[in-house]
Every structure is written in C-alpha cells, then in structure tokens.
Design an enzyme around this catalytic site. Sequence first.
Site, PDB file in Angstrom:
ATOM      1  N   GLY A  12      18.043   2.692 -52.257  1.00 43.76           N
ATOM      2  CA  GLY A  12      19.143   3.933 -51.713  1.00 43.76           C
ATOM      3  C   GLY A  12      17.945   5.013 -51.554  1.00 43.76           C
ATOM      4  N   ARG A  16      20.106  12.959 -53.715  1.00 44.20           N
ATOM      5  CA  ARG A  16      20.246  13.969 -54.981  1.00 44.20           C
ATOM      6  C   ARG A  16      19.469  14.863 -55.681  1.00 44.20           C
ATOM      7  NH1 ARG A  16      26.420  11.827 -56.079  1.00 44.20           N
ATOM      8  NH2 ARG A  16      25.298  10.288 -55.197  1.00 44.20           N
ATOM      9  N   GLN A  74      16.247  -4.121 -47.424  1.00 43.44           N
ATOM     10  CA  GLN A  74      17.032  -3.853 -47.078  1.00 43.44           C
ATOM     11  C   GLN A  74      16.779  -2.637 -45.550  1.00 43.44           C
ATOM     12  OE1 GLN A  74      20.300  -1.312 -48.878  1.00 43.44           O
ATOM     13  NE2 GLN A  74      21.458  -2.640 -48.034  1.00 43.44           N
ATOM     14  N   GLY A  79      25.314  -0.328 -47.148  1.00 42.23           N
ATOM     15  CA  GLY A  79      26.474   0.017 -48.469  1.00 42.23           C
ATOM     16  C   GLY A  79      25.678  -1.468 -49.242  1.00 42.23           C
ATOM     17  N   TYR A 101      21.693  -2.551 -61.006  1.00 44.53           N
ATOM     18  CA  TYR A 101      20.995  -1.681 -60.222  1.00 44.53           C
ATOM     19  C   TYR A 101      20.245  -0.769 -60.796  1.00 44.53           C
ATOM     20  CZ  TYR A 101      26.090  -3.140 -58.203  1.00 44.53           C
ATOM     21  OH  TYR A 101      27.090  -3.382 -57.872  1.00 44.53           O
ATOM     22  N   GLY A 102      19.108  -0.456 -60.150  1.00 46.11           N
ATOM     23  CA  GLY A 102      17.632   0.225 -60.209  1.00 46.11           C
ATOM     24  C   GLY A 102      18.104   1.785 -60.678  1.00 46.11           C
ATOM     25  N   ASP A 103      18.948   1.610 -60.657  1.00 46.42           N
ATOM     26  CA  ASP A 103      19.590   3.470 -60.722  1.00 46.42           C
ATOM     27  C   ASP A 103      19.971   3.672 -61.846  1.00 46.42           C
ATOM     28  OD1 ASP A 103      21.641   3.231 -59.534  1.00 46.42           O
ATOM     29  OD2 ASP A 103      21.866   4.853 -58.427  1.00 46.42           O
ATOM     30  N   ARG A 332     -10.303  11.403 -78.464  1.00 43.76           N
ATOM     31  CA  ARG A 332     -10.416  11.267 -77.203  1.00 43.76           C
ATOM     32  C   ARG A 332     -10.420  10.024 -77.261  1.00 43.76           C
ATOM     33  NH1 ARG A 332     -13.983  13.983 -74.136  1.00 43.76           N
ATOM     34  NH2 ARG A 332     -13.947  12.875 -72.398  1.00 43.76           N
TER      35      ARG A 332
HETATM   36  C1  UD1 Z   1      29.210   1.988 -56.156  1.00 43.91           C
HETATM   37  C2  UD1 Z   1      30.627   0.439 -55.720  1.00 43.91           C
HETATM   38  C3  UD1 Z   1      31.807   1.663 -56.815  1.00 43.91           C
HETATM   39  C4  UD1 Z   1      31.510   1.807 -58.258  1.00 43.91           C
HETATM   40  C5  UD1 Z   1      30.221   2.371 -58.597  1.00 43.91           C
HETATM   41  C6  UD1 Z   1      29.289   2.824 -59.375  1.00 43.91           C
HETATM   42  C7  UD1 Z   1      30.640  -0.686 -54.058  1.00 43.91           C
HETATM   43  C8  UD1 Z   1      31.208  -0.404 -52.195  1.00 43.91           C
HETATM   44  N1  UD1 Z   1      31.115   0.707 -54.756  1.00 43.91           N
HETATM   45  O1  UD1 Z   1      29.772   2.401 -55.220  1.00 43.91           O
HETATM   46  O2  UD1 Z   1      33.295   0.831 -57.128  1.00 43.91           O
HETATM   47  O3  UD1 Z   1      32.176   2.713 -59.179  1.00 43.91           O
HETATM   48  O4  UD1 Z   1      29.049   2.293 -57.176  1.00 43.91           O
HETATM   49  O5  UD1 Z   1      28.539   3.980 -59.945  1.00 43.91           O
HETATM   50  O6  UD1 Z   1      29.623  -1.253 -54.260  1.00 43.91           O
HETATM   51  N2  UD1 Z   1      22.490   0.857 -52.443  1.00 43.91           N
HETATM   52  C9  UD1 Z   1      21.521  -0.323 -51.796  1.00 43.91           C
HETATM   53  N3  UD1 Z   1      21.951  -0.350 -50.742  1.00 43.91           N
HETATM   54  C10 UD1 Z   1      22.736   0.260 -49.964  1.00 43.91           C
HETATM   55  C11 UD1 Z   1      23.482   0.512 -50.771  1.00 43.91           C
HETATM   56  C12 UD1 Z   1      23.634   1.191 -52.193  1.00 43.91           C
HETATM   57  O7  UD1 Z   1      20.976  -0.580 -52.378  1.00 43.91           O
HETATM   58  O8  UD1 Z   1      23.058  -0.179 -48.431  1.00 43.91           O
HETATM   59  C13 UD1 Z   1      22.569   0.436 -53.974  1.00 43.91           C
HETATM   60  C14 UD1 Z   1      21.858   2.574 -54.394  1.00 43.91           C
HETATM   61  O9  UD1 Z   1      21.067   2.928 -53.822  1.00 43.91           O
HETATM   62  C15 UD1 Z   1      22.590   2.818 -55.495  1.00 43.91           C
HETATM   63  C16 UD1 Z   1      24.024   1.540 -55.571  1.00 43.91           C
HETATM   64  O10 UD1 Z   1      23.220   0.776 -54.634  1.00 43.91           O
HETATM   65  O11 UD1 Z   1      21.969   2.020 -56.664  1.00 43.91           O
HETATM   66  C17 UD1 Z   1      25.295   1.680 -55.182  1.00 43.91           C
HETATM   67  O12 UD1 Z   1      24.864   2.792 -54.392  1.00 43.91           O
HETATM   68  P1  UD1 Z   1      26.607   3.531 -54.153  1.00 43.91           P
HETATM   69  O13 UD1 Z   1      26.111   3.777 -52.556  1.00 43.91           O
HETATM   70  O14 UD1 Z   1      25.485   4.839 -55.163  1.00 43.91           O
HETATM   71  O15 UD1 Z   1      27.472   3.273 -54.497  1.00 43.91           O
HETATM   72  P2  UD1 Z   1      28.227   4.073 -54.766  1.00 43.91           P
HETATM   73  O16 UD1 Z   1      28.748   4.793 -53.901  1.00 43.91           O
HETATM   74  O17 UD1 Z   1      28.510   4.616 -55.606  1.00 43.91           O
END
Ligand code: UD1
Length: 455
Positions: A12, A16, A74, A79, A101-103, A332
């Site tokens: 991602g 923000r 990706q 998604g 998740y990396g974040d 140093r």
């Molecule tokens: C996701 C979950 C949600 C959960 C929430 C928790 C899904 C469909 N939904 O929603 O149920 O409550 O996390 O925070 O999984 N990412 C990718 N590639 C993509 C999409 C996302 O690498 O194509 C990564 C994003 O960088 C992020 C993480 O996956 O680190 C979550 O993606 P994000 O789009 O934030 O998911 P949420 O809508 O928050």
Amino acid sequence: MNTLDIVILAAGQGSRMKSSLPKVLHSIGGKSMLQHVIDNSRSLDNANIHVVVGHGAEHVKTALLGQNVQFALQAEQLGTGHAVAQAMPNITDDGVVLVLYGDVPLTQTETMAELVKIAERGQFGLLTVNLDDPTGYGRIVRSDAGDVVAIVEHKDASEAQRAIREVNTGILALPAALLNDWIPQLSSNNAQGEYYLTDIIAMAAEQGVRIQAIQPATEQEVQGVNNRLQQAALERWYQRGRAEALMLEGVSLADPARLDVRGEVSVGHDVTIDINVILEGKVAVGDKVTIEANCIIKDSIIGSGSHIKANSMLEQAVVADHCDIGPYARLRPGSQLANYAKVGNFVETKKAFIGEGSKVSHLSYIGDAQIGAEVNIGAGTITCNYDGVNKSITEIGDGAFVGSNSALVAPVKIGAGATVGAGSTITKTVEADQLALTRAKQSNLNNWQRPVKKA
Ligand code: UD1
Ligand code: CA
C-alpha cells in the site's frame, strides 16, 4: 515439522502519511515498522518470510537487503486477497500460512505463535479485537451458536452489522492448502471493487473448517499506522514498554515518559537515568551507572560506576569503569576510556584512547590520540591531527602533564612524565621527564601609559 510461510502485506501507498517514504519504512523506536514485523515473526519456528511489495517496491527491497526474505510484487493494489495471491506461487501446500501487515508493527511473537498453532491443527486462526469505535473495520459476524461465520467490511455492512464491535485485525493463519483453494475463488464484487482476503472466512465456514478467533493481549498489538498521529501514539506506547522493561531490570528512571530507546539496550543494576535521555543502537550499561539529563548515547558501552553528566553525547564509545564524563562532553566514534578516566565539559574526543585515571577536564579536542595513565591534559589543549590532507597520531606517555592552551601538532610524541608549558605549540618529540616550552619570553615595561581618547 510443517513449514510456516509468513506473508507480510506491504504494497500500500500510505498516502495519509504525506510522505515520499513508503509507509512501512516509517519507524517506531528507531526501526522501520516492516522490520518490527519481520523481527517479531522471524523467531517463529521454520519461518519463511514473504513480503508483498508494490508502492515504493525498490525502496522497500533495498531497506531489507541481505535479509532472508522473498519478495512478491503486487503491481496494482487490487485488495488484500489479491495481495496475498501474489505470494502464493512461492508457497507450497503442505504447511501453514500466517498473514501479517507491514503497517501493523507491534504484533507480538506469542500472539502469532498462538494463531500458527491453531492452523497447524487444520483450523483457521483469526485475530479479532473489540473496539469502542469499530468504524472502518471489517466486522466479525457470528452465528447464534457463537461461531464466526463471516467478515463484512464496513462499507458493505448493514446497519445491524455496523453495530458489531468485534472487528477483524486482518491477521490470520490457516493451512496453506485451504488458502490455495480459496484465493482463486475470490471476486471483487463488493462496495470497493477489491479482492477481499476476508471473504475466505465465509468460505471456511461453509466448508465446516473451524474458525477460532483469539484476541491480542493489548489493542496496540494490532494497531495499524495510517498517519503520523497514529505513529506517534504507537511510539509512546512502545517507549512506555521499553521503559518499564528497563525499570524491572534495575534502572531508576526520573520519568519513564522521558526516555527514548531506539535499539537494543542491556543494563546492570542500580542504573539511574534522568530525563530526556536517548539510547540508540546497541548500548550496554554496567551496574551503578548514572546518566544525567539530556544525554544521547549511541552504540556505546559504559562500564560500572561511570557517571555521564548532563548534555553529553556518546557515539561508538567504549567507557570503562568509574569514568567521569561531561557535562557537555562529546565522545565520537573510537573514543575509549580506561578506568577512572575523566572527560570534562566541552571536550570532544575521536579515535582516542585515554588511559587509566587520566583527565581531559575542559575545552579540548583530542583526536587520533593515544594517552597513557595518570596524564593531565590542561584546559583548551588541542591535538592538531589534520594537516588538511592526512590524519596523524599524538602519543602521550604515562604521567605526562600538558599545560593549558597547548597545541600538539601530530604526528608527535610526548614521553612519560614529560611536562608541556601552558600555551606551547609542540611539533617535535618531547622525551620522558623533559619540560617543553615554546611560548615567547614575557617582557614588562615600567610605568606604562595607556593611550587616551582623542578630543
Ligand atoms: C482490512 C480488512 C478489514 C480489517 C482491517 C484492519 C480486508 C478486505 N479488510 O481493511 O477487515 O478490519 O484491514 O486494519 O482485508 N494492502 C496491500 N495490497 C492491497 C491492499 C492492501 O498490500 O491491494 C495492504 C495495505 O498496505 C495495508 C493492509 O494491506 O497494509 C490493509 O489494507 P487496507 O486497504 O488498509 O485494508 P482495510 O480497508 O483497512
Ligand atoms: Ca487499514
């Protein structure tokens, strides 16, 4: 034992964060969020780590150079289900997959291990959490019997479902074979037009695969970072944890909220740390060390009984026992102090060995120097180690005395027990026990009349 494939989503953009740096490379405690996830998962048995990269892929790969990690690209973020799909070609059917998740940087190894254990039994391990404000999260839908049957994303949820406070953290583990079956069945027919990883929950329920939801010990463990406010909040929580661990190991902190640890710190007993101290990199502190306010200590070792006074900075320094440093000292890289050495205020040292009991008390620069034991370096002494091209060494023998405001022009040697008169510029060897003086003789004129102001 089964293999464990860990898929870390890091594709991602993190728009923000308002940053040119990919979100997962932003830090908590001086270490990138992604690195936290990798380090915490690395300690699981038989872990193969896969990182799904997309936005800033090259940058992320470079940051992980030399680590045993497999990357999957990706190119387009379609998604979370699509993201996991990119890693699947590298994952065999016989093991277990854990999705992280990396974040979401601070998930603890124990929590991960619990999910993996569930998956190793052939079941589906899901990490959920109850939130006062579940807005935005996927809701955990349970049957009347209390079994998890689906996850519904906020944007797809009915009013009734939005009232559910148990939410999906996104972190889950399951047998690889099941994931391999289900991923190709995902569709993007939903409110966001994305391939939701969360849709595999309903598939599991339909096939009668037991879904076991567990909760983390703390909410912060599953807290994701989307902006710098959340990053700062998580940083404070993380620092509180580091401070508490240190206190339990025998450190007195003047204020646990005003210490920052950005690395690995080992401590002895009866260490005292005043406010606004930063410990960075690898820092080892012995027993009975006192660190006063506003010190920054990076990649250094401090021996027992040493005292670091306020506003000092140490970097790649090795300080033995009972040393006295600062206030306002700067050590140093390559500074090394033997027992009972003293480096006082406004003294800068670099690649310098200062022998046992020797003192550099005030306003000096000591660089590329080898100083013996019981040496006194007077205020304002400078080792002139650089001629504009080359660096040279200054050697000073045991018991030597260098008078204030002397310039020692390297390469130069001052023998043991030698004395340098104050204000001298030393360019030649001073043998042991000699006195060296280079300053001009003083002349005094009698009855000197100071000029008077012209009318
Ligand atoms: C996701 C979950 C949600 C959960 C929430 C928790 C899904 C469909 N939904 O929603 O149920 O409550 O996390 O925070 O999984 N990412 C990718 N590639 C993509 C999409 C996302 O690498 O194509 C990564 C994003 O960088 C992020 C993480 O996956 O680190 C979550 O993606 P994000 O789009 O934030 O998911 P949420 O809508 O928050
Ligand atoms: Ca999110």
